[in-house]
Scaffold this motif. Sequence first.
Motif, PDB file in Angstrom:
ATOM      1  N   CYS A 114      -7.215  -9.200  11.228  1.00  0.00           N
ATOM      2  CA  CYS A 114      -5.862  -9.129  10.253  1.00  0.00           C
ATOM      3  C   CYS A 114      -6.048  -9.545   9.017  1.00  0.00           C
ATOM      4  N   LEU A 115      -6.610 -11.035   9.143  1.00  0.00           N
ATOM      5  CA  LEU A 115      -6.917 -11.530   7.637  1.00  0.00           C
ATOM      6  C   LEU A 115      -8.070 -11.015   6.896  1.00  0.00           C
ATOM      7  N   TRP A 120      -8.906  -7.919   7.298  1.00  0.00           N
ATOM      8  CA  TRP A 120      -8.562  -6.628   6.954  1.00  0.00           C
ATOM      9  C   TRP A 120      -7.632  -6.721   5.421  1.00  0.00           C
ATOM     10  N   LEU A 121      -6.905  -7.580   5.387  1.00  0.00           N
ATOM     11  CA  LEU A 121      -6.043  -7.946   4.150  1.00  0.00           C
ATOM     12  C   LEU A 121      -6.915  -8.026   2.959  1.00  0.00           C
ATOM     13  N   TRP A 175      -3.218 -12.308  -3.696  1.00  0.00           N
ATOM     14  CA  TRP A 175      -3.934 -11.310  -3.916  1.00  0.00           C
ATOM     15  C   TRP A 175      -3.240 -10.112  -3.969  1.00  0.00           C
ATOM     16  N   LEU A 195      -0.637  -2.310   6.426  1.00  0.00           N
ATOM     17  CA  LEU A 195      -0.262  -3.865   6.472  1.00  0.00           C
ATOM     18  C   LEU A 195       0.785  -4.096   5.670  1.00  0.00           C
ATOM     19  N   LEU A 242      -4.526  -3.972  -3.561  1.00  0.00           N
ATOM     20  CA  LEU A 242      -5.582  -4.047  -2.776  1.00  0.00           C
ATOM     21  C   LEU A 242      -5.478  -4.230  -1.435  1.00  0.00           C
ATOM     22  N   ILE A 243      -4.175  -4.287  -0.992  1.00  0.00           N
ATOM     23  CA  ILE A 243      -3.978  -4.620   0.418  1.00  0.00           C
ATOM     24  C   ILE A 243      -3.838  -3.263   1.145  1.00  0.00           C
ATOM     25  N   PRO A 244      -4.391  -3.114   2.336  1.00  0.00           N
ATOM     26  CA  PRO A 244      -4.270  -1.872   2.926  1.00  0.00           C
ATOM     27  C   PRO A 244      -2.684  -1.430   3.254  1.00  0.00           C
ATOM     28  N   PHE A 299      -0.539 -14.348   2.287  1.00  0.00           N
ATOM     29  CA  PHE A 299      -1.392 -13.327   1.645  1.00  0.00           C
ATOM     30  C   PHE A 299      -0.741 -12.036   1.405  1.00  0.00           C
ATOM     31  N   VAL A 300      -0.124 -11.581   2.541  1.00  0.00           N
ATOM     32  CA  VAL A 300       0.385 -10.182   2.607  1.00  0.00           C
ATOM     33  C   VAL A 300       1.439 -10.078   1.414  1.00  0.00           C
ATOM     34  N   PRO A 323      -0.959 -15.363   7.070  1.00  0.00           N
ATOM     35  CA  PRO A 323      -1.014 -13.780   6.929  1.00  0.00           C
ATOM     36  C   PRO A 323       0.391 -13.432   6.005  1.00  0.00           C
TER      37      PRO A 323
END
Lengths: 387, 399
Positions: free
Chosen positions: B35-36, B38-39, A315, A324, A319-321, A309-310, A306
């Motif tokens: 979570c993943l 949602w990402l 990515w 998050l 485009l990530i909420p 990717f965050v 996680p």
Amino acid sequence: MSNKIMSFWQLVSAELKAIVADKAIAVTLFGGVLFYSVLYPLPYLHQVPTEQQLVVVDLDRSSLSRRLIRHADASAKISVIGQVTSISQAQSWIESGRAHGLLVIPEGFRRDLLLGKGVTLSYGGDASYFLIYSAVAEGLVTVGMDAGKQVQLLGMLAKGVAPKQADLSLNSVKINSVPAFNPSLGYTPYVVPGLFLLILHQTLLIGTGILGAGQWRRKGYWREVSPLQLVCGRISAFMLIYLFFSSFYVGFCFYWYQVSVQASLTLVALWMLPFLLATSAAGIALSSLFVRRDLPTQVLLLVSMPIMFVSGFVWPLALIPEPLIWLSQVIPAVPAIMGMLELNQMGASWTSVMPKWLQLWALFAIFFVLAWYGVTRRLKPAVDETS
Amino acid sequence: MNSLVALIRREIQELWNSPWQLALVSYIPILSILCLWWLFSAGLPRQLPVAVVDSDHSQLSRMLTRKLQANPVVAPQNFVDLSSAVTAMKQSQVYGIVVLPYGLQRDLITGHSPVIDVRYNSQFLLVGKLLSSQIQLTLGSGLLEVAGVKQLLQGVPKSQVASHLSPVTSQTTALFNRNNNYVSFLVPPVLVALWQLLAMLTFSNSLSRELTPEGCFAAESGIWPRVWAKIAVFTPILLMHGGFILALLYQYLALPVAGSLSLLILAQLAMLLAVWLLVLLVFFIMRDSARMVSFGTALFAPAFAFMGITFPVHEMPMLAQWWRLIMPSSHYVDSHISIVSYGVGWETIALQLTSYWGFLCIIPVLFWLSRRIEKAADAESNRQVIDADLASKNSVADL
């Protein structure tokens, strides 16, 4: 006074000894950092997918269609591996993994073109794999455009247009599209800078975590100093080790994996300083939550994907909420990776990454206080026991 | 048989009494899977900011900007000068720059060929490549309209304008993932990698409980009945998680799936068994909980990179292709794609499952190692009994 300074260095050297003597930590830090520096970029060493297998369904069987096939084969992104007679056959080739794309040349391709009617070429790429798909599509679109232009040129020349003018009217506007920052579109320059900072971050957290978790319930040098001294000593010891690791990663590995580097050494060092400080403080704070030595690795292993990717290098952040992104701001790796990419790979000025730098310092301050508090809590009950 | 049931009951009891294990099989997987997902839930990259520097201010340049605006992927932002656009790009506020040069329309009309410069951020490869092709497509189609007007002026009949402009048109189809959806491309392998980590962690935690002094190496029945009990307990639990992933992706989100989900579950079962074998091997070699986890981490953490989804397998160096085979997830992903994309039947899947043959070689090694360890443990326990005797004698002596 001199006695105090001595004891600080003694503490740091005791810490270093404890780190090296502990097999689990030593394996994670030294083994892990070295092993991952080779293993993670290993699949990407060839950088760009080339020569994707393409199967052709040629329903026209004319001189022009054969030329088109030869041109497709000449493209660096595509290699024509065979021809079949029907689309369903091509489908079975793709499903069995023999080919990754198909090109259908319709019947009457050459005749229609010479008659001045439009024709449609169909391309398909296996989009279960995006890199393969984009390579096939890019290659074939270029080939198709080229074939079209050639036909147009022939038509114009036949009508008596001067070659130079014909060429000009075919390419009336040039679109000069150039990649910036990663000129080769390579995969290691894309993945390595972010990933390697993340590896430093995770191994540092695991190292401090295991060290702390193994110590709280036992006696040792860590009970002979005050919690504040212990936190400072531990941060210094890990900083000393990570000075070498970061030099190896950011210095040698970036060079070895052809990552584009734009910032100066001083700026990079200035950037790494609060990142490593905040991470080691966060590691010590986290370690006070554990008493079992095998837990820190497990927890940090589960969160590493996680975090990767965050952090926004794989990515796009756009485009990530939002929630998050807000949550992730407390993880030192997140601002550090983005800031490092901007500073070192994209050549942003120091003033523009300054907010993230200050954020790292703020994280350091917060985690330092938390670490101090956590270590105090952990070391207290035992003191009562002994007294 | 009865003893196996008793062992299974003991296993469930231990699971219930260990908060971390319980978390690993209950809320941690659900939270991280959601979570993943949602990402990546945006799925299709759209509205990516792109700087447009319009130095021409002509009808043509404004038309091109409008065309960019109309493309769902691009969100053009107007910049007055190039330097501020470059600064914005360096700070990753925009992912690309389009420069419409001064005199664009005039040059086009007077027959000089002007150059439109496009720069895209390839540091973010995924975004960069997408933007590059979308911007070129949009500008190209915009310019085609202008060229069409020119053709009409030259007296070409309207019906022929289109074929004059582009005699060869192309129809590009993204097979098996029609709209290039990143959720159906990235999320399944990411979740499989996560699932593999969870399987490795729960199983090695459960095994390392046997390393405590009252553990089982010295037990007269040996270690194997307990291993069978663990497999019997954790296989269904982990399959449930795998089923949850499949249900989320292919039932709730209704991503397209060509084959049958039951085949996918079969493939998951094969992958789990392979993970169990690997973890057992690590367990018999290491016999230390922290080191087991470290080793498992080193092995399985990069699983995603080696799956060959983002970067194709046949483009990897040989060494990477071999290393890839060590991880059960890479075998599984091949079957996953075959079922989900190509809709293959059980014959092909059975054939693919034979790629696990290498893992079977672990079994004899496991038996050999366990035999050796049990012998050593027997000797150890005998010595411990003697030690205990001695110790008690000493303590008596101390008193």
